[in-house]
Design a protein around this motif. Structure first.
Motif, PDB file in Angstrom:
ATOM      1  N   GLY A 113      27.561 -41.214 -35.676  1.00  0.00           N
ATOM      2  CA  GLY A 113      27.185 -42.160 -36.711  1.00  0.00           C
ATOM      3  C   GLY A 113      28.332 -42.788 -37.465  1.00  0.00           C
ATOM      4  O   GLY A 113      28.119 -43.612 -38.355  1.00  0.00           O
ATOM      5  N   ARG A 114      29.559 -42.447 -37.102  1.00  0.00           N
ATOM      6  CA  ARG A 114      30.723 -43.034 -37.772  1.00  0.00           C
ATOM      7  C   ARG A 114      31.498 -43.899 -36.787  1.00  0.00           C
ATOM      8  O   ARG A 114      31.554 -43.607 -35.587  1.00  0.00           O
ATOM      9  CB  ARG A 114      31.638 -41.942 -38.340  1.00  0.00           C
ATOM     10  N   ALA A 115      32.108 -44.948 -37.280  1.00  0.00           N
ATOM     11  CA  ALA A 115      32.887 -45.851 -36.442  1.00  0.00           C
ATOM     12  C   ALA A 115      34.325 -45.356 -36.322  1.00  0.00           C
ATOM     13  O   ALA A 115      34.813 -44.598 -37.171  1.00  0.00           O
ATOM     14  CB  ALA A 115      32.878 -47.260 -37.036  1.00  0.00           C
ATOM     15  N   TRP A 116      35.003 -45.828 -35.270  1.00  0.00           N
ATOM     16  CA  TRP A 116      36.414 -45.467 -35.067  1.00  0.00           C
ATOM     17  C   TRP A 116      37.230 -45.765 -36.308  1.00  0.00           C
ATOM     18  O   TRP A 116      38.043 -44.940 -36.737  1.00  0.00           O
ATOM     19  CB  TRP A 116      36.965 -46.240 -33.865  1.00  0.00           C
ATOM     20  N   ARG A 117      37.032 -46.932 -36.893  1.00  0.00           N
ATOM     21  CA  ARG A 117      37.864 -47.339 -38.022  1.00  0.00           C
ATOM     22  C   ARG A 117      37.640 -46.472 -39.258  1.00  0.00           C
ATOM     23  O   ARG A 117      38.440 -46.509 -40.195  1.00  0.00           O
ATOM     24  CB  ARG A 117      37.630 -48.815 -38.358  1.00  0.00           C
ATOM     25  N   GLU A 118      36.564 -45.690 -39.271  1.00  0.00           N
ATOM     26  CA  GLU A 118      36.304 -44.774 -40.380  1.00  0.00           C
ATOM     27  C   GLU A 118      36.962 -43.422 -40.179  1.00  0.00           C
ATOM     28  O   GLU A 118      36.949 -42.592 -41.094  1.00  0.00           O
ATOM     29  CB  GLU A 118      34.801 -44.565 -40.545  1.00  0.00           C
ATOM     30  N   THR A 119      37.526 -43.183 -38.994  1.00  0.00           N
ATOM     31  CA  THR A 119      38.008 -41.838 -38.662  1.00  0.00           C
ATOM     32  C   THR A 119      39.516 -41.761 -38.461  1.00  0.00           C
ATOM     33  O   THR A 119      40.031 -40.668 -38.210  1.00  0.00           O
ATOM     34  CB  THR A 119      37.321 -41.330 -37.383  1.00  0.00           C
ATOM     35  N   SER A 178      24.546 -41.335 -32.623  1.00  0.00           N
ATOM     36  CA  SER A 178      24.169 -40.165 -33.434  1.00  0.00           C
ATOM     37  C   SER A 178      23.516 -39.122 -32.537  1.00  0.00           C
ATOM     38  O   SER A 178      22.303 -38.890 -32.595  1.00  0.00           O
ATOM     39  CB  SER A 178      23.240 -40.581 -34.575  1.00  0.00           C
ATOM     40  N   VAL A 179      24.332 -38.525 -31.700  1.00  0.00           N
ATOM     41  CA  VAL A 179      23.859 -37.514 -30.750  1.00  0.00           C
ATOM     42  C   VAL A 179      24.573 -36.208 -31.052  1.00  0.00           C
ATOM     43  O   VAL A 179      25.805 -36.169 -31.166  1.00  0.00           O
ATOM     44  CB  VAL A 179      24.138 -37.944 -29.293  1.00  0.00           C
ATOM     45  N   GLU A 180      23.816 -35.141 -31.199  1.00  0.00           N
ATOM     46  CA  GLU A 180      24.393 -33.827 -31.436  1.00  0.00           C
ATOM     47  C   GLU A 180      24.445 -33.047 -30.122  1.00  0.00           C
ATOM     48  O   GLU A 180      23.623 -33.247 -29.230  1.00  0.00           O
ATOM     49  CB  GLU A 180      23.563 -33.054 -32.462  1.00  0.00           C
TER      50      GLU A 180
END
Length: 236
Positions: A113-119, A178-180
């Motif tokens: 659920g998070r984008a590359w640019r957020e990480t 959003s896959v666990e």
């Protein structure tokens, strides 16, 4: 490393995924090293899926199609390098085959659920964004002040450079699926850049192997990386 611990059951197929910012040649030496050790291995070519948004959706769909077309039997162990690592749970979820485990090679851990640019480091985001032209990023080797491909032998270096795509900037803004994943995981560290990820993996109880090399060691030191991958897979 205990040689006996690095035996992989012949029934397991190791599926290698290259970074979306590179091509299959970056992992081919590793695939060859594993195959020469008697490991059933499949190297998936995902280049054509990163040309247009939505990239994640195209990547995952093409991966599932490639596995179906290849006709490989399960169980599988999915091995993702660099930018392919965080997508491993989504790759596994897209398959009807049995997935026995995931192995992250010099990559971040999943961030559903998070984008590359957020990480990543905001300074890298700003640097990369400033280089966007007509909505596309430059090839990955042009993201940095020093060419990361300089460590690769000349012939392979040019092949890797030619394969590297100019992906849409939208890819780095897209939220990751959003896959666990609750199954077994392992980690292979190649460079100090991802030491924090390796430490987190150890904290989660995953088998971890460290190869004192660099980010592209799957291309330049395939035997060492193959031994590490085999050791991790055998302990999943």
């Amino acid at each position: 490393m205990d040689a006996n611990a690095a035996i992989i059951t012949p029934m397991v197929t190791v599926v290698l995924m290259h970074s979306p910012f590179l091509g299959p040649s970056s992992m081919r030496p590793l695939a060859d090293a594993l195959a020469s050790d008697g490991v059933a291995v499949l190297l998936v070519d995902l280049r054509m899926t990163v040309n247009e948004a939505p990239v994640h959706q195209r990547l995952i769909g093409a991966f599932a199609d490639a596995l179906e077309d290849a006709g490989v039997p399960g169980p599988l162990v999915l091995v993702g390098h660099s930018g392919a690592g965080p997508l491993l749970p989504a790759f596994a979820d897209a398959l009807e085959l049995d997935v026995a485990g995931l192995v992250f090679v010099d990559s971040d851990l999943p961030t559903p659920g998070r984008a590359w640019r957020e990480t990543v480091d905001p300074a890298l985001v700003s640097q990369v964004k400033a280089s966007v032209r007509d909505g596309r990023l430059p090839r990955w080797d042009r993201w940095f002040d020093s060419d990361p491909l300089r460590l690769v032998p000349a012939g392979l270096r040019e092949e890797m450079r030619d394969e590297a795509p100019e992906v849409p900037w939208e890819f780095l803004k897209e939220q990751r699926p959003s896959v666990e994943w609750s199954g077994p995981c392992g980690y292979v560290l190649l460079s100090p850049v991802y030491e924090d990820a390796a430490v987190r993996a150890e904290g989660l109880g995953w088998p971890v192997e460290r190869v004192e090399a660099h980010h592209l060691a799957a291309a330049t030191s395939p035997s060492s990386v193959a031994a590490a991958v085999k050791s991790v897979v055998s302990r999943l």
